[in-house]
Design an enzyme around this catalytic site. Structure first.
Site, PDB file in Angstrom:
ATOM      1  N   GLY A 171       0.756  -1.239   0.000  1.00 18.69           N
ATOM      2  CA  GLY A 171       0.000   0.000   0.000  1.00 18.69           C
ATOM      3  C   GLY A 171       0.785   1.286   0.000  1.00 18.69           C
ATOM      4  O   GLY A 171       0.196   2.370   0.094  1.00 18.69           O
ATOM      5  N   ASP A 173       2.654   4.685  -1.180  1.00 22.87           N
ATOM      6  CA  ASP A 173       2.227   5.594  -2.243  1.00 22.87           C
ATOM      7  C   ASP A 173       3.009   6.907  -2.172  1.00 22.87           C
ATOM      8  O   ASP A 173       3.842   7.113  -1.272  1.00 22.87           O
ATOM      9  CB  ASP A 173       0.724   5.843  -2.171  1.00 22.87           C
ATOM     10  CG  ASP A 173       0.242   6.272  -0.788  1.00 22.87           C
ATOM     11  OD1 ASP A 173       1.023   6.931  -0.067  1.00 22.87           O
ATOM     12  OD2 ASP A 173      -0.901   5.946  -0.420  1.00 22.87           O
ATOM     13  N   ASP A 326      16.834   2.284 -16.475  1.00 19.30           N
ATOM     14  CA  ASP A 326      16.728   0.853 -16.205  1.00 19.30           C
ATOM     15  C   ASP A 326      17.278   0.033 -17.375  1.00 19.30           C
ATOM     16  O   ASP A 326      17.043   0.352 -18.541  1.00 19.30           O
ATOM     17  CB  ASP A 326      15.258   0.505 -15.960  1.00 19.30           C
ATOM     18  CG  ASP A 326      15.068  -0.923 -15.495  1.00 19.30           C
ATOM     19  OD1 ASP A 326      15.643  -1.287 -14.453  1.00 19.30           O
ATOM     20  OD2 ASP A 326      14.348  -1.679 -16.179  1.00 19.30           O
ATOM     21  N   GLU A 355      21.805   2.161 -15.359  1.00 23.94           N
ATOM     22  CA  GLU A 355      21.907   0.911 -14.600  1.00 23.94           C
ATOM     23  C   GLU A 355      22.774  -0.058 -15.405  1.00 23.94           C
ATOM     24  O   GLU A 355      22.285  -0.907 -16.137  1.00 23.94           O
ATOM     25  CB  GLU A 355      20.525   0.291 -14.342  1.00 23.94           C
ATOM     26  CG  GLU A 355      20.609  -0.938 -13.443  1.00 23.94           C
ATOM     27  CD  GLU A 355      19.499  -1.954 -13.664  1.00 23.94           C
ATOM     28  OE1 GLU A 355      19.409  -2.906 -12.856  1.00 23.94           O
ATOM     29  OE2 GLU A 355      18.742  -1.838 -14.644  1.00 23.94           O
ATOM     30  N   ASP A 422      17.410  -4.608  -6.041  1.00 23.38           N
ATOM     31  CA  ASP A 422      17.814  -5.770  -6.833  1.00 23.38           C
ATOM     32  C   ASP A 422      18.849  -6.655  -6.139  1.00 23.38           C
ATOM     33  O   ASP A 422      19.384  -7.576  -6.765  1.00 23.38           O
ATOM     34  CB  ASP A 422      18.394  -5.301  -8.175  1.00 23.38           C
ATOM     35  CG  ASP A 422      17.326  -4.851  -9.148  1.00 23.38           C
ATOM     36  OD1 ASP A 422      16.215  -5.407  -9.112  1.00 23.38           O
ATOM     37  OD2 ASP A 422      17.591  -3.934  -9.951  1.00 23.38           O
TER      38      ASP A 422
END
Length: 568
Positions: A171, A173, A326, A355, A422
Site C-alpha cells: 500500500g 504511495d 533501467d 543501470e 535488486d
C-alpha cells in the site's frame, strides 16, 4: 620493465579534458616496475619537432596488477602533442604510438606522437555540480510509506510488516513520501531516487502500461508534481526511473500489434519473429525471460521519439531533476545520445544515471550518461565487509582499479551503493553487525561520487534477495538504533566539506587498515577502517567522527575520520 603492461590511449579515460584548457593524462605500467620514473614530454603539436617541455608525472594509484601515473595540465595551446619518457636504472626509454623505444626522433614526431588534437568546448564533459555533495535515498515506492488512507485498498494483500512475495502489495504511495519529506531532510538526504511510478500491474512497476500516467495505487500526476515541489522546497532533488528497454505487454502499442500483427503501425516498435507476437511461444524479444515485458526496439526512430516525449513531458510537468535508466546497457547507444541532448537542453543540471552493473566506459565519455549505479563498488564492499575475501590492501587495489575505469568527472558523479531493490540487504549480508554497517557507510560517504542509501538502511532494515529486500519500512521508532541513526546523520553532514566535494582521492592500506584520503586546498580528510581481528594503535587529532575508536586505538570493525592541514 614489463613492456606488455604499458598502456595509453589518446582521447579516452587515459587522456581527457576537464575544462576548455584543462587536460588529464594517464599512463599505465606494471605494478612491479616501482623503480621507474615517468615524465611527460609535450609541446604544441605544430612545434613538437622544434622544442619540447618535460614534466614529471605523479603515481596516482595502484591496483593488483598496475601502477597508474597521472598529470593534470593547464594548457596555453589546446593542440597538444606528447610522449612519455621512462627512466629505469639510469637509462631513458620513450613510449609513443610506436610503443617502447630506446631512442625517439622528435623531428619526425608528427608520425607517432600521442595527441589531443584539439579541445572543443562542447566535447568537455561537465560535472553536475550538485552531485558532488549529494546524498541519495532510493525509495521502493510500494513499501516506503502509505499516506493516502482514503484510497481503494482492496488490492493490498500483505501486512505492512509481512514478508514480501513477487506479487504482494502493502500500500505504499506518493502521499506517504510527501508526508515524510521532513524525515528525509532531517536525515541529510539531498536527492530522492524513486523506483518506477507509472501505471503498471506489478508492485515494482517495471512493466509500464502508460508512461504518461502515475499509477492510481500510488496516487495521481498531481501528487507527483506536489512531491517534487515539496522536495525542492526542502532542498532535495528528485530522480525518476526510466524504463525504456522494455514495457508491459499491455502497453497500448503492443496490444495493437497483438491484434493486427504486421498490419500494425507499431509492429517495428518491437522485435518479433513472426507475423504476430505469441506470448506462450515468446517469439519476441523480452526483458530477461519475462514474456509480459516485451523489449522496445530502441534503434527505431519512432520509438526513440516516443521515449523522448516521455522524458520531456515529466521534466516539464513535474520539474524532475534527472533520470535513472533501467537496463540501460541493452538500449541503443544512438538513442542515449539523443536522450542526453534532449535532457541537457531542457535542464542542463539534470543528471543521467545508467543501470550498468559492469564497466560502462563506452557509455561514459560525455555523450550518453553522466554516471552509473556503481555496482562494482557494491561488490567490492561485499567482498571486504561481508565475506572477508579482501584484506585492506586487496580492497584498496580493487577500489583503485575501479576508479581508473573512468574520467574524473564521471567518478565525481557515480552513484555509489551498498544495496538496492535488486540485491540482498547489506545489513543482512554483514550478519546484522551494526559496526560493520557504519564502517561501510563511512566509506560510501567519503569515496568519490554520491552515496545512495536504500530506504531503511539508516534503521538497520534486514532482507534477503528480491523480493525479500523490499519489505515495508518499520516506522515504529522504538525499534530504531539511536546510535546508528545519530552516526548516519553526522556522516551526511560531512558531505558538504570541500575536502569531500572537491578533494583528490588516495586509497591505500597501512597496518591492515583501509585508508581513503581526500585532499583539497591544504586540507586532508582521511578515513581509516579496521576490518582486522585486532586493535590498531592510531593516535589522531582533529577527529570528525568515529565508531569503536578509544584511547588512540581503532578497534575491530571500527572507523575513524580525521581532517588536518597539510603542506602545499
Amino acid at each position: 620493465m614489463n613492456e606488455h603492461a604499458l598502456l595509453h590511449i589518446p582521447d579516452s579515460r587515459y587522456c581527457f579534458a576537464t575544462g576548455e584548457r584543462e587536460l588529464t593524462i594517464r599512463l599505465r605500467m606494471a605494478k612491479e616496475d616501482e623503480d621507474c620514473r615517468v615524465s611527460l614530454v609535450y609541446a604544441c603539436k605544430y612545434d613538437f619537432g622544434n622544442r619540447q617541455e618535460t614534466v614529471p608525472m605523479k603515481l596516482r594509484c595502484m591496483d593488483r596488477l598496475y601502477r597508474y601515473y597521472e598529470i593534470e595540465m593547464e594548457l596555453t595551446d589546446v593542440r597538444l602533442a606528447y610522449i612519455f619518457q621512462i627512466e629505469e636504472q639510469g637509462k631513458s626509454y620513450y613510449f609513443s604510438e610506436d610503443g617502447l623505444t630506446e631512442e625517439y626522433c622528435f623531428a619526425e614526431g608528427f608520425y607517432n606522437f600521442f595527441q589531443m588534437a584539439y579541445i572543443n568546448a562542447n566535447d568537455v564533459m561537465p560535472v553536475v555540480d550538485w552531485m558532488r555533495d549529494a546524498v541519495f535515498y532510493q525509495i521502493f515506492v510500494e513499501r516506503f510509506c502509505r499516506g493516502n488512507m482514503e484510497k481503494d485498498d482492496s488490492y493490498i494483500n500483505m501486512a505492512w510488516d509481512g514478508i514480501p512475495t513477487p506479487k504482494s502489495f502493502a500500500g505504499g504511495d506518493l502521499r506517504g513520501i510527501i508526508d515524510r519529506i521532513g524525515y528525509l531532510k532531517e536525515l541529510g538526504v539531498t536527492a530522492i531516487y524513486l523506483t518506477p511510478v507509472f501505471t503498471s500491474d506489478s508492485n515494482h512497476k517495471y512493466d509500464t502500461k502508460d508512461y504518461f500516467m502515475v499509477d492510481p495505487r500510488f496516487g495521481s500526476n498531481e501528487d507527483l508534481v506536489e512531491l517534487v515541489r515539496k522536495a525542492h522546497e526542502a532542498g532535495m532533488k528528485v530522480l525518476l526511473d526510466a524504463v525504456f528497454n522494455h514495457c508491459s505487454m499491455y502497453l497500448e502499442q503492443f496490444q495493437d500489434v497483438m491484434r493486427r500483427g504486421t498490419d500494425s503501425e507499431y509492429y517495428d516498435w518491437f522485435l518479433i519473429d513472426g507475423d504476430f507476437p505469441e506470448p506462450e511461444k515468446m517469439n519476441y524479444e523480452c526483458f530477461a525471460g519475462c514474456n509480459y515485458m516485451p523489449k522496445l526496439n530502441t534503434a527505431n526512430r519512432e520509438v526513440q521519439s516516443f521515449l523522448l516525449d516521455i522524458a520531456g513531458y515529466w521534466m516539464t510537468e513535474a520539474d524532475i531533476d534527472g533520470w535513472r535508466l533501467d537496463v540501460s546497457d541493452e538500449v541503443s547507444h544512438d538513442f542515449w545520445r539523443r536522450f542526453r541532448k534532449a535532457v541537457k537542453q531542457q535542464k542542463p543540471d539534470a543528471v543521467i544515471i545508467g543501470e550498468n552493473w559492469h564497466d560502462a566506459y563506452p557509455y561514459l565519455r560525455g555523450d550518453q550518461y553522466d554516471s552509473i549505479m556503481n555496482y562494482a563498488f557494491t561488490k567490492a564492499c561485499l567482498d571486504y565487509f561481508a565475506r572477508g575475501k579482501f584484506d585492506a590492501e586487496q580492497m584498496a587495489d580493487k577500489l583503485n582499479g575501479n576508479y581508473m575505469r573512468n574520467m574524473r568527472q564521471v567518478n565525481d558523479m557515480m552513484l555509489n551503493l551498498l544495496d538496492s531493490h535488486d540485491t540482498h540487504r547489506f545489513f543482512t549480508e554483514v550478519g546484522c553487525d551494526k559496526d560493520i554497517l557504519l564502517a561501510a557507510l563511512a566509506l560510501e560517504m567519503v569515496y568519490p561520487g554520491a552515496p545512495c542509501i536504500y530506504y531503511g538502511t539508516e534503521v538497520c532494515m534486514e532482507g534477503g534477495f528480491d523480493p525479500d529486500s523490499r519489505r515495508g519500512f518499520p516506522w515504529d521508532e522504538t525499534g530504531w538504533d539511536i546510535h546508528v541513526g545519530r552516526q548516519f546523520r553526522q556522516m551526511t553532514k560531512m558531505r558538504s566539506r570541500d575536502t569531500i566535494r572537491l578533494g583528490e582521492v588516495r586509497i591505500t592500506a597501512c597496518h591492515g587498515l583501509l585508508t581513503v584520503s581526500r585532499s583539497y586546498d591544504r586540507r586532508m580528510l582521511t578515513l581509516y577502517i579496521n576490518m582486522t581481528d585486532r586493535n590498531v594503535v592510531l593516535p589522531l587529532t582533529d577527529i570528525l567522527l568515529a565508531n569503536r575508536y578509544e584511547d588512540g586505538a581503532l578497534e575491530t570493525h571500527g572507523y575513524v575520520i580525521a581532517e588536518r592541514e597539510v603542506e602545499a
